[in-house]
Structure formats: C-alpha cells, structure tokens
Design a protein around this motif. Structure first.
Motif, PDB file in Angstrom:
ATOM      1  N   GLU A 232      37.216  36.984   8.566  1.00  0.00           N
ATOM      2  CA  GLU A 232      36.293  36.393   7.668  1.00  0.00           C
ATOM      3  C   GLU A 232      35.022  36.180   8.202  1.00  0.00           C
ATOM      4  N   GLU A 233      34.618  35.994   9.460  1.00  0.00           N
ATOM      5  CA  GLU A 233      33.454  35.880   9.913  1.00  0.00           C
ATOM      6  C   GLU A 233      33.027  37.424  10.174  1.00  0.00           C
ATOM      7  N   LYS A 234      31.782  37.606   9.252  1.00  0.00           N
ATOM      8  CA  LYS A 234      31.136  39.061   9.530  1.00  0.00           C
ATOM      9  C   LYS A 234      29.955  38.856  10.089  1.00  0.00           C
ATOM     10  N   THR A 235      29.212  37.804  10.313  1.00  0.00           N
ATOM     11  CA  THR A 235      27.940  37.861  10.791  1.00  0.00           C
ATOM     12  C   THR A 235      27.897  36.623  11.982  1.00  0.00           C
ATOM     13  N   PRO A 236      28.689  36.740  12.935  1.00  0.00           N
ATOM     14  CA  PRO A 236      28.683  35.863  14.117  1.00  0.00           C
ATOM     15  C   PRO A 236      27.278  36.011  14.691  1.00  0.00           C
ATOM     16  N   SER A 237      26.771  34.514  15.227  1.00  0.00           N
ATOM     17  CA  SER A 237      25.493  34.244  15.757  1.00  0.00           C
ATOM     18  C   SER A 237      25.611  33.069  16.515  1.00  0.00           C
ATOM     19  N   ALA A 238      25.308  33.333  17.700  1.00  0.00           N
ATOM     20  CA  ALA A 238      25.212  32.289  18.970  1.00  0.00           C
ATOM     21  C   ALA A 238      24.313  31.410  18.648  1.00  0.00           C
ATOM     22  N   GLU A 239      22.834  31.994  18.182  1.00  0.00           N
ATOM     23  CA  GLU A 239      21.953  31.188  17.817  1.00  0.00           C
ATOM     24  C   GLU A 239      22.109  29.968  16.563  1.00  0.00           C
ATOM     25  N   ALA A 240      23.007  30.665  15.640  1.00  0.00           N
ATOM     26  CA  ALA A 240      23.022  29.661  14.607  1.00  0.00           C
ATOM     27  C   ALA A 240      24.135  28.677  14.892  1.00  0.00           C
ATOM     28  N   MET A 241      25.010  28.978  15.688  1.00  0.00           N
ATOM     29  CA  MET A 241      26.242  28.010  16.160  1.00  0.00           C
ATOM     30  C   MET A 241      25.465  27.004  17.220  1.00  0.00           C
ATOM     31  N   ALA A 242      24.435  27.319  17.896  1.00  0.00           N
ATOM     32  CA  ALA A 242      23.904  26.639  19.040  1.00  0.00           C
ATOM     33  C   ALA A 242      23.069  25.545  17.964  1.00  0.00           C
ATOM     34  N   GLN A 243      22.339  25.967  17.027  1.00  0.00           N
ATOM     35  CA  GLN A 243      21.847  24.654  16.222  1.00  0.00           C
ATOM     36  C   GLN A 243      22.653  24.031  15.316  1.00  0.00           C
ATOM     37  N   ILE A 244      23.738  24.562  14.824  1.00  0.00           N
ATOM     38  CA  ILE A 244      24.742  23.812  13.888  1.00  0.00           C
ATOM     39  C   ILE A 244      25.295  22.768  14.858  1.00  0.00           C
ATOM     40  N   ARG A 245      25.599  22.949  16.303  1.00  0.00           N
ATOM     41  CA  ARG A 245      26.299  22.088  17.102  1.00  0.00           C
ATOM     42  C   ARG A 245      24.933  21.066  17.330  1.00  0.00           C
ATOM     43  N   ARG A 246      23.836  21.551  17.517  1.00  0.00           N
ATOM     44  CA  ARG A 246      22.795  20.555  17.973  1.00  0.00           C
ATOM     45  C   ARG A 246      22.556  19.500  16.824  1.00  0.00           C
ATOM     46  N   LEU A 247      22.414  20.191  15.510  1.00  0.00           N
ATOM     47  CA  LEU A 247      22.280  19.105  14.308  1.00  0.00           C
ATOM     48  C   LEU A 247      23.452  18.385  14.097  1.00  0.00           C
ATOM     49  N   SER A 248      24.694  18.756  14.180  1.00  0.00           N
ATOM     50  CA  SER A 248      25.715  18.122  13.744  1.00  0.00           C
ATOM     51  C   SER A 248      25.889  16.762  15.057  1.00  0.00           C
ATOM     52  N   LEU A 249      26.067  17.156  16.147  1.00  0.00           N
ATOM     53  CA  LEU A 249      26.205  15.898  17.296  1.00  0.00           C
ATOM     54  C   LEU A 249      25.115  15.154  17.083  1.00  0.00           C
ATOM     55  N   ALA A 250      23.911  15.596  16.981  1.00  0.00           N
ATOM     56  CA  ALA A 250      22.878  14.239  16.624  1.00  0.00           C
ATOM     57  C   ALA A 250      22.868  13.546  15.530  1.00  0.00           C
ATOM     58  N   PHE A 251      23.533  14.007  14.318  1.00  0.00           N
ATOM     59  CA  PHE A 251      23.822  13.477  13.284  1.00  0.00           C
ATOM     60  C   PHE A 251      25.041  12.582  13.368  1.00  0.00           C
ATOM     61  N   LEU A 252      25.976  12.977  13.973  1.00  0.00           N
ATOM     62  CA  LEU A 252      27.460  12.361  14.186  1.00  0.00           C
ATOM     63  C   LEU A 252      26.911  11.035  15.116  1.00  0.00           C
ATOM     64  N   ASP A 253      26.225  11.356  16.318  1.00  0.00           N
ATOM     65  CA  ASP A 253      25.931  10.241  17.122  1.00  0.00           C
ATOM     66  C   ASP A 253      25.111   9.167  16.357  1.00  0.00           C
ATOM     67  N   ALA A 254      24.002   9.570  15.561  1.00  0.00           N
ATOM     68  CA  ALA A 254      23.349   8.704  14.852  1.00  0.00           C
ATOM     69  C   ALA A 254      24.224   7.666  14.102  1.00  0.00           C
ATOM     70  N   HIS A 255      25.085   8.032  13.329  1.00  0.00           N
ATOM     71  CA  HIS A 255      25.738   7.215  12.659  1.00  0.00           C
ATOM     72  C   HIS A 255      27.060   6.525  13.070  1.00  0.00           C
TER      73      HIS A 255
END
Length: 317
Positions: free
Chosen positions: A266-289
């Motif tokens: 199902e994953e047609k457009t793998p992107s290491a850059e997108a995943m790095a940003q998702i990890r960065r955003l999500s972890l900062a958000f989780l940690d904040a709350h």
C-alpha cells in the motif's frame, strides 16, 4: 580510546557539511531511538465490544518506570501488527504503545456484511477505552510492564479510520448518532491522515473542552469521489477552535511516506525525509503532553516561521 564526542570532525567541503548537518537534524530523533524495546504479542482481552476478544500488540522500553501510554488505532482493515516504523520508535523513546486490532480488520476474517463491522466507528472507540480499563490485565499478561505504567499520562493516536477513532476520544461528538465517546483519561491526540467528512464516516463536531491535537496529512492524498482535495484530511483541524495544529507533507499520499511500513504494497511513495519529520513532530508533541517536554513549542514556532521543503503547510489554532 577517546569517546566519539571528543573526536575531531573531519574537514568537509561546505555543501557536504551543510548536507550532513541537515541529515543529523532530521534524523536526530531516530538516532536517539536506540533504547532497547520489548514486544508482547498478542495480549488478548476478553469481553470487548461486539462480543469479541480484543487482541493487542504491546511494545515498551525494556527499562524505565512511570512510562506514559500511547493507544494507537490502525486504519481500516489493517491490524495491531502494522505501523511499526512509528510505534516501535515511540516505544524506544519512552512510551508503552498499545495497538488493538479492531473488529473490521481483515486479520479477523469477518464477512464485510457482519453487523459488527458496520458498527466499527463506535466499537473502535470502545476498544481503546476498554484497553485503558484493562491495564491491570495487560500487566498480568505482560509481566515485564508490572508497576511501570503511568495511568495518568495517556495519549491517543491513529491513522486514517484510526484518526476518526482518536478524534472521538479527544472530544469530537457525533451529533447525528447522539454519541459522545470521549474519554477524560486521554490527554491529547495525534491524527495521521484522518478521513474528515467523507462518505462512510460519522459527522463530528468538536466540544468546547476537546483535548489538544496534531494532524499530519499528505498533500497528494486524494481519492476522486471520496476526497477530491487533500485538505479534506485536515477537516478535523479546520473545524477545531483552539489547541490544534496541522502539518501537511509535500508529495505524500495516504501512508505519509512509510507509516504503515514500507514492506507493505500500500505504500507507494516511501520517503525517509517525510518519516524523519513525522517522528520529529510526533515525538515532540507526545513529550509535551505526556512528559512535560520542551521541544514542541520551539518546533511549532520554527515551522510557523520557516518550514523545510517536505512540510508544505503548517498551521495552528
């Protein structure tokens, strides 16, 4: 031997040095995710909604105490065994991640016309709440967690249909169904490519006391006749009043570059850059709350002022 941190950095041409520094900035959270994790799979809870057993995948740091909990809801027809590029990353960064398999998962083999499948919009939310009710039973079946969970720090997260499930827990009522399935134990939520007001999903309206949320969507996530514009996936954010942010990733489709796992077709457009940003955003958000972390606010201000190319839009209310 001298520690790595004390070794001199080799001389590099300026463009290459800039590229290396950018890569380190993007991959910093991933590099920090080297803490060992353990997975208990399956944990099975009896007596869930719809008269079924509720199978769970539980992933946690091997070490540490007072661990916050992330409840993760999969997309339609997937299961507890997907989304490991994110769930294992969060576990390696200090979270106990609980992944239920919901009633409509293909792994359960129910006919598509089963009445319980048609009620998945409701029973999915009840699954998440039931998992919280049964934390003591989860600890019994996964004794490595005994005494290590912090029941006061719970975050909900989900992809696609799981975003709809997450929104319901955070404080989106469903007026057409006269349903309010929110749970005060959930402190905040992360919604990945949620469906919005699309055919087959319940109309929703945020309550005044809804919890904070972050939506991450793809700017190429378009299905003609279902959602004709990527902005449909920002519908929950667009309806919100305050306390929410939305990041839209350039060129990304429904699985956002690899959240499902790049081994899936199902994953047609793998992107290491997108995943790095998702990890960065999500972890900062989780940690904040969940941990009182301080990275989210400067990151939020940074993205509002100057985004990397992969983040095509970033907005907050």
């Amino acid at each position: 031997t001298a520690p790595f941190a004390e070794a001199p950095m080799p001389r590099l041409h300026r463009p290459l040095r800039r590229l290396l520094l950018l890569a380190l900035a993007l991959l910093g959270p991933a590099l920090a995710a080297a803490a060992p994790i353990v997975t208990v799979n399956p944990v099975v809870l009896k007596g869930a909604a719809g008269g079924k057993d509720l199978p769970l995948r539980v992933t946690a740091p091997r070490d540490g105490r007072r661990l916050p909990v992330v409840l993760f809801s999969h997309g339609a027809q997937f299961s507890k065994d997907d989304y490991l590029p994110l769930t294992e990353f969060w576990a390696a960064n200090g979270y106990v991640v609980i992944q239920p398999t919901h009633i409509e998962s293909l792994s359960l083999g129910l006919p598509r016309d089963d009445a319980r499948v048609r009620e998945a919009w409701r029973t999915r939310v009840l699954d998440m709440r039931f998992a919280l009710d049964q934390l003591a039973e989860i600890e019994r079946q996964a004794p490595i967690l005994r005494g290590r969970l912090d029941r006061r720090r719970v975050i909900a997260a989900g992809h696609s249909f799981g975003g709809h499930t997450t929104a319901a827990l955070l404080g989106e009522a469903m007026p057409d169904e006269n349903a309010d399935l929110s749970d005060p134990r959930v402190l905040a939520g992360l919604m990945l490519a949620p469906p919005g007001a699309a055919p087959g999903f319940r109309n929703v309206a945020w309550k005044a006391d809804a919890k904070p949320a972050l939506s991450i969507v793809g700017m190429e996530d378009v299905i003609p006749g279902f959602n004709d514009d990527w902005r449909a996936h920002a519908d929950y954010y667009d309806r919100s009043v305050a306390g929410q942010c939305m990041a839209a990733l350039t060129g990304m489709k429904h699985y956002l570059g690899g959240t499902l796992g790049t081994n899936r077709t199902e994953e047609k457009t793998p992107s290491a850059e997108a995943m790095a940003q998702i990890r960065r955003l999500s972890l900062a958000f989780l940690d904040a709350h969940a941990k009182g972390g301080t990275d989210w606010e400067p990151l939020r201000r940074e993205l509002l002022a100057n985004r990397p190319a992969i983040v095509g839009a970033f907005e907050c209310r």
